[in-house]
Design a protein around this motif. Structure first.
Motif, PDB file in Angstrom:
ATOM      1  N   TYR A   9      32.714  38.622  44.310  1.00 22.08           N
ATOM      2  CA  TYR A   9      33.449  37.367  44.164  1.00 22.08           C
ATOM      3  C   TYR A   9      34.763  37.425  44.932  1.00 22.08           C
ATOM      4  O   TYR A   9      35.145  36.467  45.602  1.00 22.08           O
ATOM      5  CB  TYR A   9      33.705  37.074  42.690  1.00 22.08           C
ATOM      6  CG  TYR A   9      34.555  35.857  42.474  1.00 22.08           C
ATOM      7  CD1 TYR A   9      34.022  34.587  42.589  1.00 22.08           C
ATOM      8  CD2 TYR A   9      35.907  35.981  42.181  1.00 22.08           C
ATOM      9  CE1 TYR A   9      34.803  33.471  42.402  1.00 22.08           C
ATOM     10  CE2 TYR A   9      36.692  34.865  41.993  1.00 22.08           C
ATOM     11  CZ  TYR A   9      36.141  33.615  42.104  1.00 22.08           C
ATOM     12  OH  TYR A   9      36.911  32.505  41.935  1.00 22.08           O
TER      13      TYR A   9
ATOM     14  N   THR B 106      35.770  35.056  48.082  1.00 21.02           N
ATOM     15  CA  THR B 106      36.978  34.232  48.045  1.00 21.02           C
ATOM     16  C   THR B 106      37.874  34.522  49.241  1.00 21.02           C
ATOM     17  O   THR B 106      38.447  33.599  49.835  1.00 21.02           O
ATOM     18  CB  THR B 106      37.748  34.464  46.736  1.00 21.02           C
ATOM     19  OG1 THR B 106      36.863  34.177  45.644  1.00 21.02           O
ATOM     20  CG2 THR B 106      38.966  33.577  46.639  1.00 21.02           C
TER      21      THR B 106
ATOM     22  N   LEU C 225      35.018  24.032  47.190  1.00 22.39           N
ATOM     23  CA  LEU C 225      34.495  25.282  46.646  1.00 22.39           C
ATOM     24  C   LEU C 225      35.629  26.203  46.220  1.00 22.39           C
ATOM     25  O   LEU C 225      35.577  26.816  45.146  1.00 22.39           O
ATOM     26  CB  LEU C 225      33.617  25.991  47.681  1.00 22.39           C
ATOM     27  CG  LEU C 225      33.091  27.362  47.288  1.00 22.39           C
ATOM     28  CD1 LEU C 225      32.091  27.232  46.157  1.00 22.39           C
ATOM     29  CD2 LEU C 225      32.480  28.053  48.472  1.00 22.39           C
TER      30      LEU C 225
ATOM     31  N   SER D 277      36.192  27.358  42.369  1.00 31.37           N
ATOM     32  CA  SER D 277      36.100  28.775  42.035  1.00 31.37           C
ATOM     33  C   SER D 277      37.433  29.293  41.501  1.00 31.37           C
ATOM     34  O   SER D 277      37.448  30.167  40.634  1.00 31.37           O
ATOM     35  CB  SER D 277      35.648  29.584  43.253  1.00 31.37           C
ATOM     36  OG  SER D 277      36.573  29.470  44.303  1.00 31.37           O
ATOM     37  N   SER D 278      38.544  28.781  41.986  1.00 33.43           N
ATOM     38  CA  SER D 278      39.851  29.191  41.461  1.00 33.43           C
ATOM     39  C   SER D 278      40.009  28.729  40.010  1.00 33.43           C
ATOM     40  O   SER D 278      40.522  29.481  39.168  1.00 33.43           O
ATOM     41  CB  SER D 278      40.984  28.603  42.306  1.00 33.43           C
ATOM     42  OG  SER D 278      40.928  29.105  43.599  1.00 33.43           O
TER      43      SER D 278
ATOM     44  N   TYR E 120      37.780  31.009  37.895  1.00 34.83           N
ATOM     45  CA  TYR E 120      38.376  32.324  37.771  1.00 34.83           C
ATOM     46  C   TYR E 120      39.527  32.312  36.781  1.00 34.83           C
ATOM     47  O   TYR E 120      39.663  33.209  35.949  1.00 34.83           O
ATOM     48  CB  TYR E 120      38.858  32.811  39.151  1.00 34.83           C
ATOM     49  CG  TYR E 120      39.434  34.194  39.128  1.00 34.83           C
ATOM     50  CD1 TYR E 120      38.602  35.311  39.083  1.00 34.83           C
ATOM     51  CD2 TYR E 120      40.795  34.419  39.162  1.00 34.83           C
ATOM     52  CE1 TYR E 120      39.118  36.593  39.063  1.00 34.83           C
ATOM     53  CE2 TYR E 120      41.327  35.686  39.132  1.00 34.83           C
ATOM     54  CZ  TYR E 120      40.480  36.770  39.089  1.00 34.83           C
ATOM     55  OH  TYR E 120      41.005  38.026  39.053  1.00 34.83           O
TER      56      TYR E 120
END
Length: 65
Positions: A21, A25, A52, A56-57, A60
């Protein structure tokens, strides 16, 4: 027959997923950084990788904080 589950393998697999991951990133950030340098903020936001990266941030942050 009962399946044997070793917790060490499970933990090791989770570590590998986390490393993958982070590498993914970093790749997205490099591509977005290149777009920013070549065309500015508007071109970077026009890239679909921007969405994206934002998603994803957020994921996370929700998982690890």
């Amino acid at each position: 027959m009962k399946k044997i589950v070793d917790q060490r393998f499970t933990f090791l697999n989770l570590q590998h997923i986390k490393i993958a991951y982070i590498i993914q990133t970093l790749g997205v950030l490099l591509i977005l950084g290149h777009d920013f340098l070549k065309g500015g903020l508007e071109k970077m936001k026009a890239n679909s990788l921007w969405v994206l990266f934002i998603l994803s941030s957020a994921l996370y942050t929700a998982i690890y904080l």
